[in-house]
Design a protein around this motif. Structure first.
Motif, PDB file in Angstrom:
ATOM      1  N   VAL A  97       0.813  -1.218   0.000  1.00 51.46           N
ATOM      2  CA  VAL A  97       0.000   0.000   0.000  1.00 51.46           C
ATOM      3  C   VAL A  97       0.848   1.272   0.000  1.00 51.46           C
ATOM      4  CG1 VAL A  97      -1.744   1.314   1.269  1.00 51.46           C
ATOM      5  CG2 VAL A  97      -1.996  -1.172   0.997  1.00 51.46           C
ATOM      6  N   PRO A  98       1.821   1.420   0.915  1.00 50.70           N
ATOM      7  CA  PRO A  98       2.574   2.679   0.952  1.00 50.70           C
ATOM      8  C   PRO A  98       3.310   2.999  -0.355  1.00 50.70           C
ATOM      9  CG  PRO A  98       3.015   1.398   2.924  1.00 50.70           C
ATOM     10  CD  PRO A  98       2.225   0.522   1.987  1.00 50.70           C
ATOM     11  N   GLU A  99       3.724   1.979  -1.060  1.00 45.09           N
ATOM     12  CA  GLU A  99       4.456   2.216  -2.311  1.00 45.09           C
ATOM     13  C   GLU A  99       3.552   2.228  -3.541  1.00 45.09           C
ATOM     14  OE1 GLU A  99       6.241  -2.254  -2.763  1.00 45.09           O
ATOM     15  OE2 GLU A  99       7.104  -0.978  -1.209  1.00 45.09           O
ATOM     16  N   GLY A 100       2.231   2.136  -3.300  1.00 45.99           N
ATOM     17  CA  GLY A 100       1.271   2.193  -4.400  1.00 45.99           C
ATOM     18  C   GLY A 100       1.253   0.965  -5.284  1.00 45.99           C
ATOM     19  N   ARG A 101       1.666  -0.183  -4.736  1.00 42.79           N
ATOM     20  CA  ARG A 101       1.736  -1.419  -5.519  1.00 42.79           C
ATOM     21  C   ARG A 101       0.607  -2.393  -5.194  1.00 42.79           C
ATOM     22  NH1 ARG A 101       4.327  -1.713  -9.759  1.00 42.79           N
ATOM     23  NH2 ARG A 101       4.804  -3.900  -9.447  1.00 42.79           N
ATOM     24  N   PHE A 102      -0.273  -2.025  -4.265  1.00 45.09           N
ATOM     25  CA  PHE A 102      -1.408  -2.901  -3.962  1.00 45.09           C
ATOM     26  C   PHE A 102      -2.337  -2.933  -5.173  1.00 45.09           C
ATOM     27  CE2 PHE A 102      -5.765  -3.545  -2.324  1.00 45.09           C
ATOM     28  CZ  PHE A 102      -5.591  -4.823  -1.831  1.00 45.09           C
ATOM     29  N   GLY A 103      -2.706  -4.138  -5.592  1.00 46.25           N
ATOM     30  CA  GLY A 103      -3.580  -4.289  -6.755  1.00 46.25           C
ATOM     31  C   GLY A 103      -2.836  -4.286  -8.073  1.00 46.25           C
ATOM     32  N   VAL A 104      -1.502  -4.395  -8.009  1.00 48.88           N
ATOM     33  CA  VAL A 104      -0.663  -4.410  -9.207  1.00 48.88           C
ATOM     34  C   VAL A 104       0.043  -5.760  -9.278  1.00 48.88           C
ATOM     35  CG1 VAL A 104       1.322  -3.323 -10.353  1.00 48.88           C
ATOM     36  CG2 VAL A 104      -0.334  -1.914  -9.108  1.00 48.88           C
ATOM     37  N   SER A 123       3.321  -6.010 -13.829  1.00 47.57           N
ATOM     38  CA  SER A 123       3.051  -4.645 -13.349  1.00 47.57           C
ATOM     39  C   SER A 123       1.755  -4.038 -13.880  1.00 47.57           C
ATOM     40  CB  SER A 123       4.225  -3.702 -13.654  1.00 47.57           C
ATOM     41  OG  SER A 123       5.376  -4.143 -12.962  1.00 47.57           O
ATOM     42  N   ASN A 124       0.899  -4.847 -14.469  1.00 47.07           N
ATOM     43  CA  ASN A 124      -0.430  -4.374 -14.862  1.00 47.07           C
ATOM     44  C   ASN A 124      -1.346  -4.408 -13.641  1.00 47.07           C
ATOM     45  OD1 ASN A 124       0.154  -3.969 -17.595  1.00 47.07           O
ATOM     46  ND2 ASN A 124      -0.294  -6.093 -18.096  1.00 47.07           N
ATOM     47  N   GLU A 125      -2.423  -3.629 -13.705  1.00 44.81           N
ATOM     48  CA  GLU A 125      -3.401  -3.661 -12.627  1.00 44.81           C
ATOM     49  C   GLU A 125      -4.078  -5.026 -12.597  1.00 44.81           C
ATOM     50  OE1 GLU A 125      -6.152  -0.449 -13.208  1.00 44.81           O
ATOM     51  OE2 GLU A 125      -4.778   1.014 -12.357  1.00 44.81           O
ATOM     52  N   ILE A 126      -4.298  -5.529 -11.408  1.00 47.66           N
ATOM     53  CA  ILE A 126      -5.059  -6.768 -11.238  1.00 47.66           C
ATOM     54  C   ILE A 126      -6.529  -6.387 -11.354  1.00 47.66           C
ATOM     55  CG2 ILE A 126      -5.644  -8.625  -9.635  1.00 47.66           C
ATOM     56  CD1 ILE A 126      -2.799  -8.257  -8.439  1.00 47.66           C
ATOM     57  N   GLU A 167     -12.431  -7.515 -10.224  1.00 52.93           N
ATOM     58  CA  GLU A 167     -13.181  -8.727  -9.867  1.00 52.93           C
ATOM     59  C   GLU A 167     -12.273  -9.730  -9.152  1.00 52.93           C
ATOM     60  OE1 GLU A 167     -13.013  -7.460 -13.005  1.00 52.93           O
ATOM     61  OE2 GLU A 167     -15.017  -6.592 -13.181  1.00 52.93           O
ATOM     62  N   ARG A 168     -11.047  -9.851  -9.632  1.00 49.18           N
ATOM     63  CA  ARG A 168     -10.090 -10.775  -9.000  1.00 49.18           C
ATOM     64  C   ARG A 168      -9.742 -10.284  -7.596  1.00 49.18           C
ATOM     65  NH1 ARG A 168      -6.690 -14.943  -9.753  1.00 49.18           N
ATOM     66  NH2 ARG A 168      -4.500 -14.799  -9.125  1.00 49.18           N
ATOM     67  N   LEU A 169      -9.512  -8.993  -7.445  1.00 42.33           N
ATOM     68  CA  LEU A 169      -9.187  -8.452  -6.127  1.00 42.33           C
ATOM     69  C   LEU A 169     -10.347  -8.585  -5.151  1.00 42.33           C
ATOM     70  CD1 LEU A 169      -7.191  -5.240  -7.067  1.00 42.33           C
ATOM     71  CD2 LEU A 169      -6.299  -7.290  -5.947  1.00 42.33           C
ATOM     72  N   GLU A 170     -11.560  -8.404  -5.657  1.00 42.64           N
ATOM     73  CA  GLU A 170     -12.724  -8.566  -4.779  1.00 42.64           C
ATOM     74  C   GLU A 170     -12.828 -10.006  -4.287  1.00 42.64           C
ATOM     75  OE1 GLU A 170     -15.850  -7.094  -7.286  1.00 42.64           O
ATOM     76  OE2 GLU A 170     -15.702  -5.077  -6.453  1.00 42.64           O
ATOM     77  N   ALA A 171     -12.524 -10.956  -5.172  1.00 40.42           N
ATOM     78  CA  ALA A 171     -12.591 -12.370  -4.804  1.00 40.42           C
ATOM     79  C   ALA A 171     -11.401 -12.786  -3.942  1.00 40.42           C
ATOM     80  CB  ALA A 171     -12.646 -13.234  -6.060  1.00 40.42           C
ATOM     81  N   MET A 172     -10.230 -12.190  -4.220  1.00 41.41           N
ATOM     82  CA  MET A 172      -9.009 -12.581  -3.529  1.00 41.41           C
ATOM     83  C   MET A 172      -8.139 -11.332  -3.330  1.00 41.41           C
ATOM     84  SD  MET A 172      -6.396 -15.709  -4.446  1.00 41.41           S
ATOM     85  CE  MET A 172      -5.945 -15.073  -6.041  1.00 41.41           C
ATOM     86  N   PRO A 173      -8.408 -10.564  -2.273  1.00 41.78           N
ATOM     87  CA  PRO A 173      -7.688  -9.304  -2.066  1.00 41.78           C
ATOM     88  C   PRO A 173      -6.171  -9.454  -1.913  1.00 41.78           C
ATOM     89  CG  PRO A 173      -9.600  -9.424  -0.633  1.00 41.78           C
ATOM     90  CD  PRO A 173      -9.446 -10.765  -1.276  1.00 41.78           C
ATOM     91  N   THR A 174      -5.716 -10.652  -1.601  1.00 41.84           N
ATOM     92  CA  THR A 174      -4.278 -10.877  -1.447  1.00 41.84           C
ATOM     93  C   THR A 174      -3.612 -11.328  -2.747  1.00 41.84           C
ATOM     94  OG1 THR A 174      -4.655 -13.158  -0.715  1.00 41.84           O
ATOM     95  CG2 THR A 174      -4.462 -11.458   1.011  1.00 41.84           C
ATOM     96  N   ALA A 175      -4.354 -11.271  -3.850  1.00 46.58           N
ATOM     97  CA  ALA A 175      -3.806 -11.712  -5.140  1.00 46.58           C
ATOM     98  C   ALA A 175      -2.512 -10.981  -5.452  1.00 46.58           C
ATOM     99  CB  ALA A 175      -4.822 -11.479  -6.255  1.00 46.58           C
ATOM    100  N   ARG A 176      -1.519 -11.752  -5.878  1.00 47.30           N
ATOM    101  CA  ARG A 176      -0.211 -11.182  -6.218  1.00 47.30           C
ATOM    102  C   ARG A 176      -0.050 -10.989  -7.719  1.00 47.30           C
ATOM    103  NH1 ARG A 176       4.055 -14.965  -3.358  1.00 47.30           N
ATOM    104  NH2 ARG A 176       5.437 -13.388  -4.242  1.00 47.30           N
TER     105      ARG A 176
END
Length: 117
Positions: free
Chosen positions: A77-84, A89-92, A95-104
């Motif tokens: 989060v602090p480095e702005g990489r959450f959801g990437v 390096s594309n945005e996740i 829908e995937r994040l909603e289903a699995m917020p820890t998706a890498r």
């Protein structure tokens, strides 16, 4: 873009709550009991004790892994990489994040990484 930012903020809040819930569960297992072997003396035999220890260790391991996943996601989060995606390096996808917020990984990289084409 504002919708995505709102979603990410909501997910970060949910992950913070989840981290605390998981920590409480882990603390509730009674780490001292597992480490010292203090199990119910009414167990019928040693196989029951062994099975109970195995179940507790598997649960402890699962909770620790879940906490690690949540903390890894929150550390971005602090480095702005959450959801990437960590690979491309594309945005996740939301829908995937909603289903699995820890998706890498985005779905494409996740499928490629696991050998699917």
């Amino acid at each position: 873009m504002a919708d995505r930012e709102a979603l990410l903020a909501t997910l970060v809040q949910e992950l913070s709550i989840e981290r605390e819930r998981l920590r409480e569960q882990l603390d509730g297992l009674g780490s001292a009991s597992l480490a010292t072997g203090e199990f119910d003396s009414n167990f019928a035999d040693s196989s029951q004790v062994t099975a109970e220890r195995g179940e507790l260790e598997a649960l402890r391991s699962s909770l620790e892994e879940q906490i690690k996943d949540v903390e890894r996601a929150l550390s971005k989060v602090p480095e702005g990489r959450f959801g990437v995606c960590e690979l491309c390096s594309n945005e996740i996808a939301e829908e995937r994040l909603e289903a699995m917020p820890t998706a890498r990984y985005c779905i494409v990289c996740a499928n490629t990484k696991s050998g699917h084409r």
